[in-house]
Design an enzyme around this catalytic site. Structure first.
Site, short mmCIF file in Angstrom:
data_model
loop_
_atom_site.label_atom_id
_atom_site.label_comp_id
_atom_site.label_asym_id
_atom_site.label_seq_id
_atom_site.Cartn_x
_atom_site.Cartn_y
_atom_site.Cartn_z
N ASP A 48 -16.67 1.46 -0.59
CA ASP A 48 -15.32 1.00 -0.26
C ASP A 48 -14.36 1.33 -1.40
O ASP A 48 -14.51 0.82 -2.51
CB ASP A 48 -15.33 -0.51 -0.02
CG ASP A 48 -13.95 -1.06 0.30
OD1 ASP A 48 -13.65 -1.23 1.49
OD2 ASP A 48 -13.17 -1.32 -0.64
N TYR A 53 -6.56 2.44 -5.80
CA TYR A 53 -7.56 2.35 -6.86
C TYR A 53 -7.54 3.58 -7.76
O TYR A 53 -8.05 3.54 -8.89
CB TYR A 53 -8.98 2.19 -6.30
CG TYR A 53 -9.24 0.96 -5.47
CD1 TYR A 53 -8.29 -0.08 -5.36
CD2 TYR A 53 -10.43 0.81 -4.77
CE1 TYR A 53 -8.54 -1.19 -4.59
CE2 TYR A 53 -10.69 -0.31 -4.00
CZ TYR A 53 -9.74 -1.30 -3.90
OH TYR A 53 -9.98 -2.41 -3.12
N LYS A 78 -8.15 2.93 2.10
CA LYS A 78 -7.06 2.10 2.61
C LYS A 78 -5.71 2.74 2.31
O LYS A 78 -5.54 3.37 1.26
CB LYS A 78 -7.10 0.71 1.95
CG LYS A 78 -8.48 0.07 1.95
CD LYS A 78 -8.51 -1.25 1.19
CE LYS A 78 -9.93 -1.72 0.95
NZ LYS A 78 -10.61 -1.03 -0.15
N HIS A 111 -3.97 -1.82 3.72
CA HIS A 111 -4.40 -2.60 2.56
C HIS A 111 -3.79 -4.02 2.54
O HIS A 111 -4.48 -4.99 2.22
CB HIS A 111 -4.05 -1.85 1.27
CG HIS A 111 -4.96 -2.17 0.14
ND1 HIS A 111 -5.31 -1.25 -0.81
CD2 HIS A 111 -5.59 -3.31 -0.21
CE1 HIS A 111 -6.13 -1.81 -1.70
NE2 HIS A 111 -6.30 -3.05 -1.35
#
Length: 278
Positions: A48, A53, A78, A111
């Protein structure tokens, strides 16, 4: 549940592992590549990540360099808040896929609902398009509360398959979980260990000692036994392996009831109705 390969079946028939590996705050490059490889070697098949990120490229590199066939993997990313809106979400998906180096995605999530922008329904319609085109096998949301989900169900064609939210013994989201079960939406836990904040909890320590397990393993097992997919994160290979070693024991109904008493209905992180970072 006998092994890390055990799956739940989403409402569209796609199988999703109960246990996944999260890479929030794992640095792109060597750190994320090594962490994902360690997870895959341990037996994890669900990874994930998210656009925000900043490590999709490293995740993709680790996948490419592993010997695991693509069809055995379940990869999630996401769309971030700055890419809400129909066209922006489609473009963000293309960018994520390029970084990951994949031909298709297993799960794409919005998200955050970002209600201040009021575009999550339009963003969801972009995900529906990607799903109908076969570019992603399942679509879902993250950090959506009941009223955000009701909005999507009322205005869109497809009910989300997954809702990934803050979920741990001190914040068990009972009402949201009940709503998701009613609509066949699979709940998924991020920050299941409360970023380590629960590891010294006396009750969890006591239950862990009884089962000859760590408190982290007890929490992860509790998630799975409550019917919640979970994605603990670590960059330590030993801990990555330890977090996966939860399929050889079972918490008793008494254990489960005791852990439920820890609930405080208190978030550690942002309320989705108020979080508006882009």
């Amino acid at each position: 549940m006998g092994s890390i390969q055990e799956t739940t079946t989403l409402h569209n028939g796609i199988k999703m592992p109960w246990l996944g590996f999260g890479v929030f705050k794992v640095k792109d490059g060597e750190e994320v590549v090594n962490s994902v490889k360690a997870a895959l070697e341990t037996g994890y098949r669900s990874i994930d990540t998210a656009a925000i990120y900043g490590n999709e490229a490293g995740v993709g590199q680790a996948i490419a360099e592993s010997n695991v066939p693509r069809e055995e993997l379940f990869i999630t990313t996401k769309v971030w808040n700055s890419n809400h809106g129909y066209e922006a979400a489609l473009a963000a998906f293309d960018e994520s896929m390029e970084k990951l180096g994949l031909d298709y995605l297993d799960l794409y999530l919005i998200h955050w609902p970002l209600p201040s922008e009021g575009k999550y329904v339009e963003t969801w319609q972009a995900l529906e398009t990607l799903y109908k085109e076969g570019r992603v096998r399942a679509i879902g949301v993250s950090n959506f509360k009941t009223h955000h989900l009701e909005d999507i169900i009322a205005k869109c064609d497809i009910v989300p398959m997954v809702n990934q939210v803050e979920y741990h013994p001190q914040f068990n989201q009972r009402e949201l979980h009940d709503f998701c079960k009613k609509h066949s939406i699979q709940l998924e836990a991020w920050s299941p260990l409360m970023q380590g904040g629960l590891l010294e909890n006396p009750l969890l320590v006591e239950i862990a000692e009884k089962h000859n397990k760590s408190t982290a393993q007890v929490i992860i097992r509790w998630d799975i036994q409550t019917g919640v997919v979970t994605i603990p994160k670590s960059v330590n290979p030993q801990r990555i392996a330890q977090n996966a070693d939860v399929f050889d024991f079972e918490l008793s109904p008494e254990d489960m009831d005791k852990i439920s008493t820890l609930n405080q209905d208190q978030r550690m992180f942002a309320d989705p109705d108020e979080f508006d970072r882009v």
